[in-house]
Design an enzyme around this catalytic site. Structure first.
Site, PDB file in Angstrom:
ATOM      1  CD  GLN A  64      -2.701  -1.362   2.553  1.00 50.48           C
ATOM      2  OE1 GLN A  64      -2.871  -1.752   3.859  1.00 50.48           O
ATOM      3  NE2 GLN A  64      -3.819  -0.778   1.938  1.00 50.48           N
ATOM      4  CG  HIS A 164      -0.833  -6.679   5.985  1.00 52.15           C
ATOM      5  ND1 HIS A 164      -0.968  -5.238   6.427  1.00 52.15           N
ATOM      6  CD2 HIS A 164      -1.765  -5.695   5.055  1.00 52.15           C
ATOM      7  CE1 HIS A 164      -1.866  -4.890   6.614  1.00 52.15           C
ATOM      8  NE2 HIS A 164      -2.675  -4.706   5.581  1.00 52.15           N
ATOM      9  CG  ASN A 208      -3.349  -7.668   8.332  1.00 50.40           C
ATOM     10  OD1 ASN A 208      -3.342  -7.185   9.446  1.00 50.40           O
ATOM     11  ND2 ASN A 208      -4.273  -6.870   7.204  1.00 50.40           N
ATOM     12  CD  GLU A 209      -8.200  -6.573   8.017  1.00 48.15           C
ATOM     13  OE1 GLU A 209      -8.198  -6.758   6.868  1.00 48.15           O
ATOM     14  OE2 GLU A 209      -8.534  -5.249   8.751  1.00 48.15           O
ATOM     15  CE1 TYR A 334      -9.500   0.709   9.377  1.00 49.38           C
ATOM     16  CE2 TYR A 334      -8.903  -1.646   9.998  1.00 49.38           C
ATOM     17  CZ  TYR A 334      -8.873  -1.066   8.823  1.00 49.38           C
ATOM     18  OH  TYR A 334      -7.857  -0.231   9.661  1.00 49.38           O
ATOM     19  CD  GLU A 389      -4.991  -2.846   9.099  1.00 53.76           C
ATOM     20  OE1 GLU A 389      -6.176  -2.278   8.809  1.00 53.76           O
ATOM     21  OE2 GLU A 389      -3.845  -3.486   9.596  1.00 53.76           O
ATOM     22  CD1 TRP A 427      -5.806   2.074   7.364  1.00 55.70           C
ATOM     23  CD2 TRP A 427      -4.326   0.776   7.737  1.00 55.70           C
ATOM     24  NE1 TRP A 427      -5.122   1.372   6.499  1.00 55.70           N
ATOM     25  CE2 TRP A 427      -4.595   0.787   6.220  1.00 55.70           C
ATOM     26  CE3 TRP A 427      -2.788  -0.277   9.089  1.00 55.70           C
ATOM     27  CZ2 TRP A 427      -3.324   0.408   5.472  1.00 55.70           C
ATOM     28  CZ3 TRP A 427      -2.952  -1.006   7.605  1.00 55.70           C
ATOM     29  CH2 TRP A 427      -2.428  -0.554   6.460  1.00 55.70           C
ATOM     30  CD  GLU A 434      -8.393   0.229   1.906  1.00 54.31           C
ATOM     31  OE1 GLU A 434      -7.297   0.629   2.207  1.00 54.31           O
ATOM     32  OE2 GLU A 434      -9.383  -0.538   2.390  1.00 54.31           O
ATOM     33  CD1 TRP A 435      -6.666  -2.972   1.033  1.00 49.98           C
ATOM     34  CD2 TRP A 435      -4.422  -3.588  -0.386  1.00 49.98           C
ATOM     35  NE1 TRP A 435      -5.487  -3.585   1.717  1.00 49.98           N
ATOM     36  CE2 TRP A 435      -4.727  -4.117   1.435  1.00 49.98           C
ATOM     37  CE3 TRP A 435      -3.879  -4.822  -1.440  1.00 49.98           C
ATOM     38  CZ2 TRP A 435      -3.318  -4.191   1.012  1.00 49.98           C
ATOM     39  CZ3 TRP A 435      -2.587  -5.081  -0.746  1.00 49.98           C
ATOM     40  CH2 TRP A 435      -2.188  -4.907   0.359  1.00 49.98           C
TER      41      TRP A 435
END
Ligand code: IFM
Length: 476
Positions: A64, A164, A208-209, A334, A389, A427, A434-435
């Site tokens: 990113q 990530h 990550n996630e 989030y 995050e 974050w 952002e992807w």
């Protein structure tokens, strides 16, 4: 006539008993799964205190921000189109030079210092370190040494993430985490990185996630490799958590492993029914909650992974090395979403937010109460917690100040409750790629002009700086 009366009577009682059972079930679910909402008008969000040893940081991820990540699954994905010939990334954008953090890290470290935080979470780009299977790139290895040295000189503690979202293209071509036997490549890479950087870094995040990678890459098909298969998604989720556990066990046995702090990073996102009296929405919300959160949390607690959807995905495994794997749990938080069932064949289930919730630029709203809920559920693992995050996309900087103050208030409340939370990473340090959204979503405390690469601290970021600078251990 007599028969008709009987039918009417039976229908009446079926409706009465059925309705009562329906309402009782909804009431029971409602009481078991309340959705706390705080009255922000009665709360002094600035009345927060944190101990001096609480770790404040900012976070980023290689693909990113670094630039030049052109040999990984995402670089490939950014050149692809979907079934309708539309680009995979909004507006056909590509990560490209991103924030040029690879070259501008000294300037970015000065920004981190200006924010007053003492930690930086970043990821190591696997495709740069190991561009071909088994071949490790000396220049890339030296780069991260230099970054870690510069952080040490600036008094900033590093937290390294090993995976990530991005991985080498060769690993993608091998089937990545669709195959459990590929985990060994990730373990090999992780061991090499740990051997290099352990003397400079104590805090390590493995994966990550995992639930986001599996859900969006393998069920929704919007992340690479764009698959849409519940069964594959459920296996990828399991394999990513298993990969975390195998890396954890391997690193713990290496020199420096005993004192390193190594953990998984998971996104906890709550799902609620849009109408609390509507059982089908409860059913979908509870299923989503299990698939996204419950399955992994239980796997970590017990070593049992259960993902059971009749005819579609029926998985039951027991992997003892997963049980209790990790020195801490990293929480990415989030928001939450409400599940709405609608009469629309193309989109029968939609995730929405309530009208009185403050929206962010993304599809989710501000919900600080959820951070406390997520921290409470993560605490069930019995490990120290880091918020690895938390942040909001907010291009106009209209809500960032409120976002930060309210979420840090929720964090403060969690600490007052006695939850063992060791640190918080915002974050993100700066706007970045952002992807799927490309550069359209701006999460940064620092605004980035992607033409000139000029960095500017946002007004809203000052709320974060204020809390970080005024920390005090008076309350503890
Ligand atoms: O940008 C992402 C990050 O890479 C993973 N967690 C969520 C962030 C915001 O969407």
């Amino acid at each position: 006539m007599g028969f008709l009366l009987l039918v009417l009577q039976v229908t009446f009682w079926v409706l009465v008993v059925g309705g009562a059972a329906w309402l009782a079930t909804c009431l029971w679910l409602h009481l078991r799964h309340p959705v706390p909402r705080w009255d922000w008008n009665t709360i002094d969000v600035d009345d927060v205190r944190f101990t001096d040893d609480f770790l404040w940081g900012v976070a980023s991820a290689a693909h990113q921000v670094e630039g030049g990540c052109d040999n990984n699954n995402w670089a490939w994905w950014e050149t692809q189109s979907d079934d309708q010939g539309m680009p995979r990334i909004a507006g056909g954008q590509v990560a490209g030079d991103a924030c040029d953090h690879w070259n501008r890290y000294p300037e970015d470290i000065r920004l981190i210092q200006q924010l007053g935080v003492s930690a930086y979470r970043f990821s190591i780009e696997w495709s740069k370190i190991e561009p071909r299977p088994g071949e490790f790139d000396a220049e890339a290895i030296a780069h991260y040494h230099a970054l870690l040295d510069a952080l040490a000189q600036a008094g900033i503690k590093p937290m390294i993430t090993l995976l990530h979202f991005s991985w080498p293209l060769w690993f993608e071509q091998l089937g990545a985490f669709e195959k459990a036997e590929n985990i060994r490549y990730f373990v090999r890479f992780s061991k090499r990185v740990f051997q290099e950087y352990r003397p400079q870094c104590k805090l390590w995040c493995t994966v990550n996630e995992p639930e986001v990678v599996s859900l969006i890459g393998y069920l929704i098909g919007m992340f690479p490799p764009g698959r849409r298969d519940l069964r594959v998604a459920a296996w990828v989720q399991r394999n990513l958590v298993l990969a975390h556990a195998q890396v954890y066990q391997a690193l713990k046995h290496m020199p420096g492993g005993g004192t390193a702090q190594i953990g998984l990073v998971k996104n906890i996102f709550q799902f609620e029914p849009w109408r609390r009296w509507f059982l089908p929405e409860w059913a979908v919300a509870r299923a989503a909650e299990w698939a996204h959160n419950g399955a992994i949390m239980r796997y970590l607690q017990t070593g049992h992974y259960r993902f059971r959807v009749p005819w579609l995905a029926w998985i039951t495994t027991f992997d003892p090395e997963v049980q209790g794997a990790g020195d801490f749990f990293g929480l990415n938080y989030y928001s939450h979403a409400h599940v709405r069932i609608q009469r629309d064949r193309s989109e029968p289930v939609k995730l929405v937010h309530l009208e009185d919730e403050i929206p962010t630029d993304f599809h989710y709203a501000m919900y600080p109460e959820g951070l406390l809920r997520a921290l409470r559920s993560a605490a069930a693992l019995g490990k120290p917690l880091y918020v690895t995050e938390n942040g909001a996309p907010d291009a106009t900087d209209g809500i960032r100040d409120t976002f930060i103050r309210r979420y840090l208030y929720a964090l403060h409340r969690a600490r007052i409750e006695g939850l063992d939370i060791r640190g918080y990473f915002y974050w993100s340090l700066m706007d970045n790629f952002e992807w799927v959204e490309g550069y359209n979503q701006r999460f940064g405390l620092v605004h980035v002009d992607f033409v000139t690469q000029k960095r500017t601290l946002r007004e809203g970021a000052k709320a974060f700086v204020n809390v970080v600078r005024n920390r005090s251990d008076a309350a503890y």
